[in-house]
Design a protein around this motif. Structure first.
Motif, mmCIF file in Angstrom:
data_model
loop_
_atom_site.group_PDB
_atom_site.id
_atom_site.type_symbol
_atom_site.label_atom_id
_atom_site.label_comp_id
_atom_site.label_asym_id
_atom_site.label_seq_id
_atom_site.Cartn_x
_atom_site.Cartn_y
_atom_site.Cartn_z
ATOM 1 N N ILE A 172 2.615 -13.179 5.365
ATOM 2 C CA ILE A 172 3.302 -14.299 4.710
ATOM 3 C C ILE A 172 2.993 -15.603 5.447
ATOM 4 N N GLN A 173 3.015 -15.572 6.785
ATOM 5 C CA GLN A 173 2.699 -16.773 7.573
ATOM 6 C C GLN A 173 1.277 -17.266 7.309
ATOM 7 N N LEU A 174 0.368 -16.331 6.971
ATOM 8 C CA LEU A 174 -1.021 -16.699 6.695
ATOM 9 C C LEU A 174 -1.224 -17.143 5.247
ATOM 10 N N GLY A 175 -0.149 -17.113 4.458
ATOM 11 C CA GLY A 175 -0.250 -17.564 3.075
ATOM 12 C C GLY A 175 -0.608 -16.480 2.084
ATOM 13 N N LEU A 176 -0.591 -15.206 2.505
ATOM 14 C CA LEU A 176 -0.849 -14.121 1.565
ATOM 15 C C LEU A 176 0.321 -13.979 0.593
ATOM 16 N N ASP A 177 0.022 -13.541 -0.615
ATOM 17 C CA ASP A 177 1.049 -13.327 -1.645
ATOM 18 C C ASP A 177 1.052 -11.844 -2.000
ATOM 19 N N TRP A 178 2.174 -11.182 -1.737
ATOM 20 C CA TRP A 178 2.283 -9.739 -1.983
ATOM 21 C C TRP A 178 2.037 -9.403 -3.451
ATOM 22 N N ASN A 179 2.262 -10.336 -4.355
ATOM 23 C CA ASN A 179 2.073 -10.084 -5.784
ATOM 24 C C ASN A 179 0.619 -10.232 -6.241
ATOM 25 N N ASP A 180 -0.272 -10.694 -5.354
ATOM 26 C CA ASP A 180 -1.691 -10.772 -5.709
ATOM 27 C C ASP A 180 -2.241 -9.363 -5.914
ATOM 28 N N PRO A 181 -3.218 -9.221 -6.801
ATOM 29 C CA PRO A 181 -3.793 -7.889 -7.069
ATOM 30 C C PRO A 181 -4.751 -7.448 -5.955
ATOM 31 N N LEU A 182 -4.194 -6.963 -4.862
ATOM 32 C CA LEU A 182 -4.976 -6.475 -3.729
ATOM 33 C C LEU A 182 -5.042 -4.953 -3.791
ATOM 34 N N PRO A 183 -6.104 -4.349 -3.240
ATOM 35 C CA PRO A 183 -6.208 -2.885 -3.281
ATOM 36 C C PRO A 183 -5.107 -2.217 -2.455
ATOM 37 N N ILE A 184 -4.565 -1.122 -2.983
ATOM 38 C CA ILE A 184 -3.561 -0.329 -2.261
ATOM 39 C C ILE A 184 -4.292 0.500 -1.198
ATOM 40 N N VAL A 185 -3.730 0.523 0.005
ATOM 41 C CA VAL A 185 -4.316 1.252 1.131
ATOM 42 C C VAL A 185 -3.303 2.299 1.594
ATOM 43 N N PRO A 186 -3.718 3.578 1.656
ATOM 44 C CA PRO A 186 -2.787 4.606 2.142
ATOM 45 C C PRO A 186 -2.607 4.503 3.657
ATOM 46 N N LEU A 187 -1.374 4.628 4.099
ATOM 47 C CA LEU A 187 -1.064 4.645 5.531
ATOM 48 C C LEU A 187 -0.632 6.043 5.929
ATOM 49 N N GLY A 188 -0.774 6.350 7.197
ATOM 50 C CA GLY A 188 -0.352 7.641 7.709
ATOM 51 C C GLY A 188 0.718 7.476 8.769
ATOM 52 N N GLY A 189 1.070 8.566 9.401
ATOM 53 C CA GLY A 189 2.053 8.537 10.485
ATOM 54 C C GLY A 189 3.399 8.027 10.026
#
Length: 117
Positions: free
Chosen positions: A36-53
């Motif tokens: 958010i501080q870098l100006g990214l918008d969570w609603n932008d169509p970005l690829p989903i990345v699976p996380l582990g752990g």
């Protein structure tokens, strides 16, 4: 823990923070608030990345950002931008360890990071 001061850059915005250099983590993780501080918008169509752990149940999106370490030139690093508010800034094997050589000196509690030639 090997904590590394880094500068994350997106366009004209820059954020300084401490990142955990984690050879046990497959990917680099960007906490939600730093995105958010870098100006990214969570609603932008970005690829989903699976996380582990412990982050495996939380949504993350892929972003490529420039990272500057010390006096070395900036390097493009792929991050999983986690929506989990308590996610830690991690530098993992993909692709931080592809761009930098990391030498841990456990007995001295020190480490070195240098760009790969």
């Amino acid at each position: 823990m090997p904590m590394l001061p880094i500068r994350i850059i997106l366009g004209s915005l820059e954020v300084d923070d401490l990142a955990l250099v984690d050879s046990g983590s497959a990917i680099c993780v960007l906490p939600y608030d730093l995105g958010i501080q870098l100006g990214l918008d969570w609603n932008d169509p970005l690829p989903i990345v699976p996380l582990g752990g412990n982050l495996g149940h939380h949504l993350a999106k892929g972003v490529a950002l420039e990272v500057k370490i010390g006096s070395y030139p900036p390097v493009k690093i792929a991050f999983a931008w986690s929506h989990f508010p308590q996610a830690r800034l991690l530098l993992g094997r993909i692709n931080f360890f592809s761009a930098f050589d990391v030498c841990l000196h456990r007995s001295r509690s020190t480490f070195e990071v240098k760009p790969k030639p």
